[in-house]
Design an enzyme around this catalytic site. Sequence first.
Site, PDB file in Angstrom:
ATOM      1  N   GLU A  70       0.786  -1.219   0.000  1.00 44.88           N
ATOM      2  CA  GLU A  70       0.000   0.000   0.000  1.00 44.88           C
ATOM      3  C   GLU A  70       0.830   1.286   0.000  1.00 44.88           C
ATOM      4  O   GLU A  70       0.349   2.320  -0.479  1.00 44.88           O
ATOM      5  CB  GLU A  70      -0.920   0.009   1.230  1.00 44.88           C
ATOM      6  CG  GLU A  70      -1.986  -1.074   1.228  1.00 44.88           C
ATOM      7  CD  GLU A  70      -2.997  -0.866   0.118  1.00 44.88           C
ATOM      8  OE1 GLU A  70      -3.544   0.250  -0.006  1.00 44.88           O
ATOM      9  OE2 GLU A  70      -3.235  -1.817  -0.649  1.00 44.88           O
ATOM     10  N   SER A 105     -51.382 -31.024  33.282  1.00 48.13           N
ATOM     11  CA  SER A 105     -51.175 -31.523  34.644  1.00 48.13           C
ATOM     12  C   SER A 105     -49.919 -30.978  35.305  1.00 48.13           C
ATOM     13  O   SER A 105     -49.732 -31.161  36.513  1.00 48.13           O
ATOM     14  CB  SER A 105     -51.133 -33.049  34.631  1.00 48.13           C
ATOM     15  OG  SER A 105     -52.375 -33.571  34.187  1.00 48.13           O
TER      16      SER A 105
END
Length: 790
Positions: free
Chosen positions: A90, A470
């Site tokens: 770069e 239940s």
Amino acid sequence: MFWVKKIFWWLFYLTAAGTLVGLTALLTAYVLVLETLPQMDRLEDYQPPVITRIYSNDGTPIAEFYRERRIIVPVSQMPQALIEAFVSAEDANFFEHQGVDLVSIGRAALRNLQAGGIVQGGSTITQQVAKSLLLTPERKFSRKFKEAILAWRIEQRFSKTEILHLYLNQIYLGHGAYGVQAAAENYFAKDIKDLSLAECALLAGLPQAPSRYSPYHNLTGARERQRYVLQRMVNEGFITSEQADQARNEELTIHARNQNFLKETGYFTEQVRRYLEQTYGSDQLYTAGLQVYTSLDLAKQQAAHQAVRANLREYQRRHGFPMPSRIIRPTEQEDFLSRQALQALQPHAELEVLVTDRDQQGLHIRYGAAQGLIPQDRIKWLEPFQLVDNATETPGEITRKIPRGALVRIRVIQQDRQPFLADLLPEPQAQGALVALEPDTGFVLAMVGGYDFTDSQFNRVTQAKRLPGSAIKPLIYAAALDRGFTAASVVIDSPVIYNRTSSDGRRERWQPKNYNNRFAGPTSLRQALTQSNNVVTVKLLEEIGVGYTLTYLKKLGIKSPLNRDLTLALGSSALTPLELATAYTVFANGGIRIEPSYIQRVLDREGRILESIDPADFPSGLLANQRLVKPRRQRVISEETAYLITNMLESVVEEGTGIRARSLKRPSAGKTGTTNQLKDAWYVGYIPQMVAVSWVGYDKEKPLGPQETGAKAAAPAWINFMVEACKSWPIEEFKIPDRIEFHPIDRTSGLLTAEDQPNSFIEVFAPGTAPQRYASDNRQPQAKDFFRWE
């Protein structure tokens, strides 16, 4: 000669004037731009968006939330090869220039002119920092001018190392990865410090075009770019040609970042995400880098995830194979297989495969280039079925005809042979949920809200309100114990009919029935709960009062609206699995209710504690932005009542509807739950260290099928989970309160008897509640018969 001199001076004056005008214009532009330049204080206090990480109770990362997936690392922790690779690719003169590299700009302009387009940029690393952190990405001369000025200023104010820190942590490298650490995890599943030269060079090649050179989608292009970076490193003297050649020849394996935790922990971490967003706001959640330590036990969560999925698949096997949703046409199969990502064939790996043929060996399948076989003994549950060329059923419909080209899910059994062996996994049509709580802290240890979080984010633990059937009965029996009843109290199990008003305002008769449609006559409360007797529970509720019971249930932690009638005894009011688990923790926790909690500690990006459940984390007291969050504890019933219910629920496991849980081979208390028309199946159970709730049902409520009770449809997931989850815990008995009394009673009458009598049973009582009479008395036992015909 005269004309030559004259021309020379004219050119000189024109050049000088042009230079003066240019410098004046440049100076004017500089002055005008100067006031619009952003302040560089943002670079001094560099705090970009970073990920929030969620951890289990042992510190293992289990989820991430972010807008930009970034993990800040100092340059000192980065390999030197990584820094050199990015500089070479770069900005080769990075360590020499003062922010702007005129030579690079000229070189880039020449190459772009030769190529007839932009093939190379001239921006330095410092300019890229200025553009990324201080400017907009617009393509204008004014922006480039500002960029150059800011780059020079940055160079005057920051060291090269500090600039690299900004650049390498800020840069976008594709697939949601910002900064080199996130990219290393994304592509190589590694920490940045463990990268090889080849891997460093590949990352350094990405900034120019992260999507074009994606290692996932274009590994060839990424390798070409990597070779360019390596050559640049040789040219700059960072590495030798031999090192470059070795790196070029290194075989690279792109490991996608492991996100399996999403499937295993998704329902839990989504609850945490909602809490954090509500407490700290969206910006803090997604950008502030919070570190959140939760109550989740990862091993138990994995066990719960596997138990729910295995149980739902087993349920589906009992009810047939659903037609696959995708079928690949014969002309498209080879192309599909060539494009199919070939995941490593590891044992227990779950994959989507193509059905190709069937013979006496079994069902033949393909995954990419790999041939596989589902042996005949693995598809016996599917028989009889046919392999056909065309599908006649719609996706999801139960079928006995599987078309060639269908995509089905399998689990790899043996991968080191040809063909590899697999098991067929039906995609369940029903859903399941499981939640586990630590009774004394309220910590959520495991939470599974459905079969697959990636397919459905609806959390059935916290969001699905279903009829408990239940499973509500122990709560009602606890209310009865505190109203003067005992486990030995006898109620007559006999027919009873009630007049009631229906939902549409009509008067109707209601006759509660037991699951087996039989009546047992005189029945103790222990026997009634053990066998999940409906009629006795309804009569019991009528005796103690619906209003009283509603208040009692709210006290135990039930927050959902409850029906104000006798159907409450049969679980006719919808509630969430988490509510039911909270209520049962009261029994496991000696009568103390504690609100479920997910969070133990929250830290900011600097490691400062924002929230904790531990006062020791705040030795100097709370600061303005700190919170001490202690789970709310409240005694809601006596220790004795809690133990009596636990003891009765142990009988459910030993000789009642929860007998399957005996396979746990340790003391446990539990209760099944089954609703009318078998639409919901439950099992709620606990040991001293943990309470867990298992639920199975359809999202669009419909019957689960014949005999699909809580014991059959829901209990297996609870058992399989508990077997794995309890391995690290010693076997413990439930703690017996000091004041609990033990007396021999007669099973039939519920009265005292001699311990050596054949029908005697050692019953437990709260202090002073045991019967005063003996069964041998001539007087009739005081059995309750609440027969009604109104």
